[in-house]
Design an enzyme around this catalytic site. Sequence first.
Site, PDB file in Angstrom:
ATOM      1  N   ASP A 179      34.763  58.885  -4.692  1.00  0.00           N
ATOM      2  CA  ASP A 179      35.170  58.933  -6.090  1.00  0.00           C
ATOM      3  C   ASP A 179      36.650  58.568  -6.043  1.00  0.00           C
ATOM      4  OD1 ASP A 179      36.377  59.817  -8.521  1.00  0.00           O
ATOM      5  OD2 ASP A 179      34.581  60.975  -8.928  1.00  0.00           O
ATOM      6  N   HIS A 180      36.964  57.347  -6.450  1.00  0.00           N
ATOM      7  CA  HIS A 180      38.320  56.867  -6.151  1.00  0.00           C
ATOM      8  C   HIS A 180      39.402  57.692  -6.852  1.00  0.00           C
ATOM      9  CE1 HIS A 180      38.018  54.517  -9.902  1.00  0.00           C
ATOM     10  NE2 HIS A 180      39.322  54.393  -9.856  1.00  0.00           N
ATOM     11  N   HIS A 242      34.680  61.011 -12.369  1.00  0.00           N
ATOM     12  CA  HIS A 242      36.145  61.051 -12.268  1.00  0.00           C
ATOM     13  C   HIS A 242      36.761  62.234 -13.029  1.00  0.00           C
ATOM     14  CE1 HIS A 242      35.496  57.222 -10.542  1.00  0.00           C
ATOM     15  NE2 HIS A 242      35.567  56.481 -11.628  1.00  0.00           N
TER      16      HIS A 242
HETATM   17  C1  BG6 Z   1      35.564  53.004 -12.581  1.00  0.00           C
HETATM   18  C2  BG6 Z   1      34.774  52.715 -13.822  1.00  0.00           C
HETATM   19  O1  BG6 Z   1      34.890  53.906 -11.750  1.00  0.00           O
HETATM   20  O2  BG6 Z   1      36.832  53.540 -12.955  1.00  0.00           O
HETATM   21  C3  BG6 Z   1      35.520  51.749 -14.707  1.00  0.00           C
HETATM   22  O3  BG6 Z   1      33.518  52.177 -13.467  1.00  0.00           O
HETATM   23  C4  BG6 Z   1      36.897  52.277 -15.014  1.00  0.00           C
HETATM   24  O4  BG6 Z   1      34.817  51.514 -15.916  1.00  0.00           O
HETATM   25  C5  BG6 Z   1      37.604  52.647 -13.729  1.00  0.00           C
HETATM   26  O5  BG6 Z   1      37.612  51.254 -15.685  1.00  0.00           O
HETATM   27  C6  BG6 Z   1      38.920  53.349 -14.027  1.00  0.00           C
HETATM   28  O6  BG6 Z   1      39.624  53.481 -12.821  1.00  0.00           O
HETATM   29  P1  BG6 Z   1      41.201  53.512 -12.826  1.00  0.00           P
HETATM   30  O7  BG6 Z   1      41.550  53.780 -11.399  1.00  0.00           O
HETATM   31  O8  BG6 Z   1      41.655  52.173 -13.313  1.00  0.00           O
HETATM   32  O9  BG6 Z   1      41.595  54.611 -13.761  1.00  0.00           O
END
Ligand code: BG6
Length: 487
Positions: A179-180, A242
């Site tokens: 989960d980045h 997230h």
């Molecule tokens: C991803 C989603 O996991 O996270 C995207 O699939 C979203 O829709 C993105 O735009 C948001 O990531 P970050 O790091 O740009 O906040």
Amino acid sequence: MNTENNCIVIFGASGDLTFRKLIPALYNLFKIDRLGDDFSVLGVARTEMDDEAFRAKMREALVKYEKASGDVLDKFCDHLYYQAVNTSDALDYGKLVPRLDELHNKYHTGGNTLYYLSTPPSLYPVIPECLAAHGLNTEEFGWKRIIVEKPFGYDMKTAKELDTQIHRFFDEHQIYRIDHYLGKETVQNLLVLRFSNGLFEPLWNRNFIDYIEITGAESIGVEERGGYYDGSGAMRDMFQNHLLQVLAMVAMEPPAIINADSMRDEVAKVLYCLHPLSSEDVKNNLVLGQYSRGTVDGEEVKGYLEEKGVPSESNTETFMALRCEIDNWRWAGVPFYVRTGKRLPTRVTEVVIHFKTTPHPVFSQNAPDNKLIIRIQPDEGISMRFGLKKPGAGFESKEVSMDFRYADLASPSLLTAYERLLLDAMKGDATLFARTDAVHACWKFVQPILDYKNANGRIYEYESGTWGPAEADKLIAKSGKVWRKPS
Ligand code: BG6
């Protein structure tokens, strides 16, 4: 041998994530000497291509996204290889055996292999089984780990099925659910803020906190991902993973020590304490929206229904706002307002802790609220807001702020989320990866919301470039509050 020496096998090597995130992250790690020279990357996909063609494609990505050039780029590309495999045919995975042997011998990687599933989710249950058919999951010679991208299932049932299927071939200690958001420096900083300062802990509970806002706003629309997004929506795309992970970081109990087990025990515990929502609760506490045409950053943009890959009748939400509560001693009765959406006025992820007011107003004017704003991105930082006396006669107070900007701390070699998480997986540190019980806890909480939405969820239209439907403001206004509108 360094435990990080390994062969990274990327399934879905011709896909967007590989191009935009994974290869750039590996390149940056190589550039700052975190990978050494004993590693290789084997791209795997259906498309027929040789090593040279794959290298040329990845080189293009690195020039585009990382402005890469020169010696470092050449050297990095020498570590890239490619193998075409029909990923739904178990027999075809046999091609990986000699390829991996060759790479492990060449780079002295002792059989250590990190599989990255960057494929459509339909292949998540298939790849582990096909790898196992050729013994590529066993840890007899070197470790074998598997990174799975979200979504971990489509709902509670499919999440459990997926787990059962992967667990048939890989043990939990080999599975890294990425989960980045957990790889973001500022999400981790939430833990340090809370658990390394005596100042906040005594206040971090129902006695002193009035309510908490968590916002994950994006100004972009669905871009080229309409097909995927329409089957997912804001709830599955951002909230179930997230934002619930961020909520867990805000609300969890301190682990006795920081290691993968104790951290993830606390995360799972707090997620299981989310107050289960009946359909009546969902009706009163959820607002869903979908963007229509409007102006974002001075540019006129299409409505969701006009986006490529989106059916013109689609009922998918691109915005959601939810009030929820956590049933435990620390948080009983404290509302958490969580919202996320695309085509909002700006890109910002932040947590706002609103503290209770003083028990008795001494001055006649309303004193400003005390709040702690934790800005996760962009312009990462922390801002404490409180009231002080306006200079001059009387006792009028005004809001002032004490600000910390993360950029003041950051060194140029600060790792991005994918860099950090890839490195952790290579080191065998699963602390920042979601464990199966936490994923199930998230689905358990989200499932009734999905059920309600599917049965009767009303989707309100909102104009692109606004903060979502007016109903979201009404939701928070029920308790006399307003959403913060960060710029
Ligand atoms: C991803 C989603 O996991 O996270 C995207 O699939 C979203 O829709 C993105 O735009 C948001 O990531 P970050 O790091 O740009 O906040």
